[in-house]
Design a protein around this motif. Structure first.
Motif, short mmCIF file in Angstrom:
data_model
loop_
_atom_site.label_atom_id
_atom_site.label_comp_id
_atom_site.label_asym_id
_atom_site.label_seq_id
_atom_site.Cartn_x
_atom_site.Cartn_y
_atom_site.Cartn_z
N GLY A 110 1.06 -1.18 -0.13
CA GLY A 110 -0.31 -0.23 -0.44
C GLY A 110 0.73 1.20 0.12
N CYS A 111 0.69 2.39 0.54
CA CYS A 111 0.88 3.26 -0.07
C CYS A 111 -0.23 4.45 1.23
N ALA A 112 0.84 5.79 1.83
CA ALA A 112 0.42 6.11 2.55
C ALA A 112 -0.05 7.57 1.74
N MET A 113 0.75 8.16 0.90
CA MET A 113 0.57 9.13 0.31
C MET A 113 -0.24 9.44 -0.34
N ASN A 114 -2.20 9.11 -0.83
CA ASN A 114 -3.11 8.94 -1.18
C ASN A 114 -3.17 9.14 -2.58
N CYS A 115 -2.28 9.89 -3.30
CA CYS A 115 -2.02 10.27 -4.30
C CYS A 115 -3.68 9.93 -5.22
N LYS A 116 -4.53 11.21 -5.49
CA LYS A 116 -5.56 10.80 -6.27
C LYS A 116 -5.49 9.55 -7.80
N PHE A 117 -4.65 10.05 -7.85
CA PHE A 117 -5.20 9.48 -9.58
C PHE A 117 -4.00 7.92 -9.52
N CYS A 118 -4.12 7.23 -7.87
CA CYS A 118 -3.21 6.27 -7.85
C CYS A 118 -4.33 5.01 -7.54
N PHE A 119 -4.54 3.66 -7.99
CA PHE A 119 -4.89 2.43 -7.51
C PHE A 119 -4.31 1.76 -5.54
N THR A 120 -3.27 2.62 -6.49
CA THR A 120 -2.25 1.42 -5.27
C THR A 120 -2.87 2.48 -3.67
N ALA A 121 -2.93 4.06 -3.80
CA ALA A 121 -3.35 4.37 -3.23
C ALA A 121 -4.82 4.57 -2.07
N THR A 122 -5.08 3.85 -2.92
CA THR A 122 -6.86 3.08 -2.24
C THR A 122 -6.40 2.38 -1.38
N GLN A 162 4.17 -0.32 -5.44
CA GLN A 162 3.76 0.63 -4.73
C GLN A 162 4.31 1.63 -3.94
N GLY A 163 4.08 2.14 -3.20
CA GLY A 163 4.22 2.77 -1.98
C GLY A 163 5.53 3.70 -3.00
N GLU A 164 5.69 4.75 -1.50
CA GLU A 164 6.78 6.00 -2.45
C GLU A 164 8.02 5.60 -1.34
S1 SF4 Z 1 2.16 4.37 -4.88
FE1 SF4 Z 1 3.43 6.55 -5.82
S2 SF4 Z 1 1.79 7.06 -6.77
FE2 SF4 Z 1 0.35 5.53 -5.77
S3 SF4 Z 1 -0.11 7.38 -3.43
FE3 SF4 Z 1 2.09 6.45 -3.44
S4 SF4 Z 1 3.22 8.06 -3.64
FE4 SF4 Z 1 1.63 8.80 -4.51
#
Ligand code: SF4
Length: 341
Positions: A110-122, A162-164
């Motif tokens: 997953g990822c904590a950055m929550n970018c709105k265009f990114c499936f991982t963020a969901t 996936q991930g920052e």
């Molecule tokens: S994986 Fe990358 S693009 Fe997706 S929410 Fe994390 S930082 Fe943002």
């Protein structure tokens, strides 16, 4: 499962051998066998004494991550969903380019950055990957290529899954150290690219990575638009991120790419192109335009191909260096921003 072997460095192998009273001359060979051969057990390493092979087997025995699902795109892209020791999973993507493969690896579940265009963020943030889990993705992908009878090997590793990656800095640094060990996987520093959303605390440590390439997800020069797309821009605005990149000592042939996700009616106007060129003109740059890749439930749209070309031309007219990234693997949700466990 013990996967610690994927974190062994040359220094550590030498230390282990000498503590066992063995010559350290075989350290390079051990490393080579771990990272480059298909041996699955230290006991098969006939070059080691029985005592040494048992010691390595008991303390550093390793297994590759399991493939939970594999998807093959019509364009040759292969997406792997890999099972981790604790039942979590991450995705890695093998992308064929002429005579080589690029492997896109994940750095977090997953990822904590929550970018709105990114499936991982969901899927939210679950946990950081450990270095051996990052290297395990590379090792497994190499094995898959061999199984496919593929002669081409992995020549580039990009931290764009996936991930920052800069949010998991210590494991990233350890993994890069292992990837670039000449007697191990032997990748060059310039064969590795770390992509960031602009996580400033990680950028402040970027030089510790020793000259790997950097890619910044820029996506808009306007803080209001960028913050909508990348919420972390509220905490670390674009100016502060660009200033930090300016401060980084540049190594020979080390590149900084600026990724620009082109989204229909959001950041694809002529003014957006002019602003982008203006902000980057004073610095060595390469702009990578990525037409948005839709995923289930996404609120943005991909611009028409004509608009992508127009946007590129506007940038060229302003004197910017620009390329359009060819989308690969979008039929299996393996393109940029489409990964999810
Ligand atoms: S994986 Fe990358 S693009 Fe997706 S929410 Fe994390 S930082 Fe943002």
């Amino acid at each position: 499962m013990k996967s610690k072997a994927y974190t062994l460095t040359l220094d550590q192998v030498e230390g282990e051998l000498s503590s066992l009273g063995n010559s350290i001359d075989t350290a390079g060979l051990v490393l080579n066998l771990i990272y480059r051969s298909r041996h699955k057990s230290f006991e098969q390493f006939t070059q080691l004494s029985k005592k040494a092979s048992e010691h390595f087997q008991n303390n550093f025995g390793y297994e590759l991550p399991k493939v939970i699902r594999r998807q093959d795109s019509t364009d040759g892209t292969v997406k792997l969903l890999l099972g981790l020791e604790d039942g979590e999973s991450v995705e890695s993507v093998l992308l064929p380019f002429y005579k080589k493969y690029t492997l896109c690896v994940s750095s977090q579940v997953g990822c904590a950055m929550n970018c709105k265009f990114c499936f991982t963020a969901t899927q939210g943030f679950k946990r950081n990957l450990k270095a051996h889990e990052i290297i395990g993705q590379v090792m497994k992908a190499k094995e898959i290529l061999k199984e496919m009878g593929e002669k081409r090997d992995i020549a580039n590793v990009v931290f764009m899954g996936q991930g920052e990656p800069l949010h998991n800095f210590d494991a990233l640094k350890e993994a890069i150290h292992i990837l670039t060990e000449p007697k191990g996987l032997g990748l060059g520093k310039r064969s590795i690219t770390v992509s960031t959303s602009g996580y400033l605390p990680g950028l402040e440590r970027f030089e510790e990575l020793g000259g790997v390439n950097l890619a910044l997800s820029l996506h808009s020069t306007r803080d209001d638009v960028r913050s909508k797309l990348i919420p972390i821009n509220n905490r670390y605005p674009l100016d502060s991120v660009l200033e930090q990149i300016n401060r980084l000592k540049r190594h020979e042939r080390q590149t900084v790419e600026y990724e620009y996700l082109l989204i229909n009616d959001l950041n694809d106007s002529k003014d957006d192109a002019k602003d982008l060129a203006r902000v980057l003109m004073e610095r060595t740059h390469m702009i990578n335009i990525i037409p948005f890749n839709p995923f289930p439930g996404s609120i943005f749209e991909r611009p028409k191909p004509e608009r992508v070309e127009e946007f590129k031309q506007w940038l060229v007219e302003e004197g910017a260096r620009v390329m359009v990234r060819k989308t690969k693997g979008d039929d299996i949700l393996a393109a940029c921003g489409q990964l999810k466990s």
